[in-house]
Every structure is written in C-alpha cells, then in structure tokens.
Design an enzyme around this catalytic site. Structure first.
Site, PDB file in Angstrom:
ATOM      1  N   LYS A 156     -23.606  49.271 -27.570  1.00 56.49           N
ATOM      2  CA  LYS A 156     -24.881  48.701 -28.093  1.00 56.49           C
ATOM      3  C   LYS A 156     -25.968  49.784 -27.904  1.00 56.49           C
ATOM      4  O   LYS A 156     -27.093  49.769 -28.858  1.00 56.49           O
ATOM      5  CB  LYS A 156     -25.227  47.707 -27.353  1.00 56.49           C
ATOM      6  CG  LYS A 156     -24.367  46.216 -27.499  1.00 56.49           C
ATOM      7  CD  LYS A 156     -24.585  45.031 -26.498  1.00 56.49           C
ATOM      8  CE  LYS A 156     -23.496  44.162 -26.873  1.00 56.49           C
ATOM      9  NZ  LYS A 156     -23.338  43.148 -25.968  1.00 56.49           N
TER      10      LYS A 156
ATOM     11  N   GLN B 191     -25.667  41.541 -20.328  1.00 56.54           N
ATOM     12  CA  GLN B 191     -24.240  41.585 -20.659  1.00 56.54           C
ATOM     13  C   GLN B 191     -23.316  40.721 -19.804  1.00 56.54           C
ATOM     14  O   GLN B 191     -23.507  40.604 -18.737  1.00 56.54           O
ATOM     15  CB  GLN B 191     -23.537  42.847 -20.630  1.00 56.54           C
ATOM     16  CG  GLN B 191     -22.156  43.241 -20.875  1.00 56.54           C
ATOM     17  CD  GLN B 191     -22.143  42.914 -22.388  1.00 56.54           C
ATOM     18  OE1 GLN B 191     -22.796  43.487 -23.236  1.00 56.54           O
ATOM     19  NE2 GLN B 191     -21.031  42.368 -22.670  1.00 56.54           N
TER      20      GLN B 191
ATOM     21  N   ASP C 236     -29.587  37.648 -28.329  1.00 56.70           N
ATOM     22  CA  ASP C 236     -28.277  37.462 -28.120  1.00 56.70           C
ATOM     23  C   ASP C 236     -28.223  35.824 -28.899  1.00 56.70           C
ATOM     24  O   ASP C 236     -26.925  35.380 -29.162  1.00 56.70           O
ATOM     25  CB  ASP C 236     -27.658  37.310 -26.932  1.00 56.70           C
ATOM     26  CG  ASP C 236     -26.834  38.372 -26.624  1.00 56.70           C
ATOM     27  OD1 ASP C 236     -26.224  38.963 -27.316  1.00 56.70           O
ATOM     28  OD2 ASP C 236     -26.440  38.688 -25.409  1.00 56.70           O
TER      29      ASP C 236
END
Ligand code: NAP
Length: 283
Positions: free
Chosen positions: A52, A96, A119
C-alpha cells in the site's frame, strides 16, 4: 478461448490515471494523504502495508505510517484514530486487519470518520451502498466492477451469481451488481444444490476461500468468471477459488490468480483516497 481479464494491466492503468490527477492537484497546492496503521508485526500484514505504501509513492499520495506495538491498548489505538480524524491534512485512514485479539475490530472501524474510511468498512458506508447513496465502496468489490467495466463486459440484465456472503466481498459485490442492474443471486455454505444455481450464471463471482472449488461442473458455456480467492494449494502454490484449467475452456472471460482481482484492491484504495480528497478537501 476465454478472454483473460488482466487485473495487473487494468490496475496499472488506474494508477497511471490517478498519478496524473494527483500531480495536477499538487500543482494547485493540494497534497493527498493516507494514514496507514499497523498493529503488531503479522508478516502478511507487513507485506500488505508495504504494498500500500509503495502504491501511494507511485501515485504521489503521501503516506503516514504508524507501526504500533502488538500490546498497545484499544484506547490508545482509538485515540490515535480520533487524532487522525481531526487532522485536516489527512484524507484517508486505514487500519490493517486483523488486529490483536484484545482490540475490537468493530470498535476500531466504527471510530474512523466515515469521510476518511477509504476501506469502505464503516457501517455508514456499508449502509450507503445498500441504499444507493454516495459513500466509500470497499476496495475488492469496487475493483471487480472496474475490471468488468474496463473489459467491456455488460452487467445490465445479466444473471449474476455470487458464491460467498462475507462482509468484505460477497455482500458488497452483490449490492454493486444490483446497482449495475444485474439480476443477482447470493449463495453460501447452506445453499442447496450450488451447482444448479451457479450454472445459471452469466457472471459468476467466486469468493469462497477454498482452493479450486469451482470446476467445470459449476459453470455453463460462455460464463464470465471472477475469481476472488487467494489460497495456497497442497503444494503451497498460489491459487484461486476457481479451477482455472477446467473452467477457462468453457468461459468467455475469466480472471487469473494471481494477476486478476488481487492487484485491483490496492488500485481502488488509491482511487478512494483521491475521491476522499476530491469530496472533502479539494475546492
Ligand atoms: P470468508 O469470510 O471466509 O467467506 C467465505 C464465504 O464462502 C462464506 O460466506 C461461506 O459461507 C462461503 N462458503 C464456504 N464454503 C462454501 C461452500 N462449500 N459452498 C458455498 N459457499 C461456501 O472469505 P472472504 O473474506 O470473503 O474471502 C474469500 C476469498 O477471497 C479468500 O480466498 C480470500 O483470501 C480472498 N480475498 C481476496 C481479496 C483480494 O484482494 N483479491 C480480498 C479479500 C478476500 P457461510 O457464510 O455460509 O459460511
């Protein structure tokens, strides 16, 4: 011969388009920023976070990395998220997953400001998707729609069958296919006669998590197959939920694993970061 849907190529196109956009925003004085939080050092998470960060660098998005100790308290993590929520220079916040057991993922997701939830996991964004409102769409399902669109595969009116009903793939891709005017059937482990249902599919999305589960017996000729699975087989070889060798000859189009849906997830995360900045920062 099926059309092989090249997720690597399509994701590269998307990142290149974003790179240009981001450079133009930079010229106007806007810097787009993503905060990436990792708790502990789960090796898989470290790889994902690293990818990422690399994508951010490529596209020109500033990434702020927070590498927190495994033993951090839930409150300390929530405090950090709130601090990032309040910062005008942070457009996206990503935590995460998975998190250590003593931290509630639900609480963490719900603490992220929905306007920075790149997200697309916050209940506000999930709800927005289901009622057709604007919001962030979670990256893997968003990537699947983009793969289909950029491969000139029409969804309107098609029989779409989704195998799997998880919150991160199965359910949101079902909502998106409905939004694109597909006729959608969602299946799961309690579905009776799965083969009979999947054989009706013009577009079949497999998000099961079982190596090569979908074989030629599950599909009809001409089907478009989207394989979301990322699994290791008995020889530790990376493979999808679809038995590519047996299904490809019947399909009109199919995604490979690796190189199909996988690379799209990060490209769509970058897209969401740019969208966050466009919606709430760039004037
Ligand atoms: P998950 O949360 O484990 O969900 C799996 C789904 O498959 C569940 O809904 C389950 O049904 C269903 N299922 C299991 N066995 C079945 C069977 N025999 N027949 C029909 N349905 C069955 O998995 P996930 O998070 O959605 O992930 C699915 C796969 O996609 C995994 O391989 C994962 O690694 C991969 N993935 C890839 C990406 C990417 O970026 N490419 C992103 C996310 C996930 P029940 O609900 O009834 O249990």
């Amino acid at each position: 011969m099926a059309q092989i849907i090249d997720g690597k190529k399509i994701s590269q196109e998307i990142k290149d388009e974003l790179k240009e956009k981001v450079a133009a925003y930079k010229e106007k004085g806007y810097e787009i920023t993503l905060a990436v939080i990792q708790v502990g050092n789960n090796p898989a998470s470290t790889v994902y976070v690293g990818n990422k960060k690399k994508a951010c660098e490529y596209v020109g998005i500033r990434s702020l990395a927070y590498e927190l100790d495994e033993n951090i308290t839930e409150q300390e993590l929530l405090d950090l998220i709130n601090e990032l929520n309040d910062r005008d220079d942070v457009n996206g916040i990503l935590v995460q997953l998975p998190l250590p057991k003593h931290i509630s993922e639900k609480k963490v997701i719900e603490t992220i400001n929905p306007k920075k939830d790149v997200d697309g996991f916050h209940p506000m964004n999930v709800g927005a998707l289901s009622i057709g409102d604007e919001g962030f769409i979670s990256c893997t399902p968003y990537g699947i729609i983009e793969l289909l669109k950029r491969s000139d595969i029409d969804i309107k009116g098609k029989e779409c069958v989704v195998v799997g009903r998880s919150n991160i793939v199965g359910k949101p891709i079902s909502m998106l296919l409905i939004r694109e005017n597909g006729t959608v059937t969602v299946t799961h482990s309690a579905t009776r006669d799965l083969k009979e249902v999947t054989k009706r599919a013009d577009i079949l999305v497999a998000a099961i998590g079982k190596p090569r589960f979908i074989n030629a017996d599950y599909v009809k000729e001409g089907v478009v197959v989207i394989d979301v699975g990322i699994n290791r087989d008995e020889n530790n070889k990376l493979c999808g939920d679809v038995d590519f060798e047996s299904v490809e000859p019947l399909a009109s189009a199919i995604t490979p694993v690796p190189g199909g849906v996988g690379p799209m997830t990060i490209a769509m995360l970058m897209t969401n970061c740019v969208e966050a900045a466009e919606k709430y920062m760039i004037k």
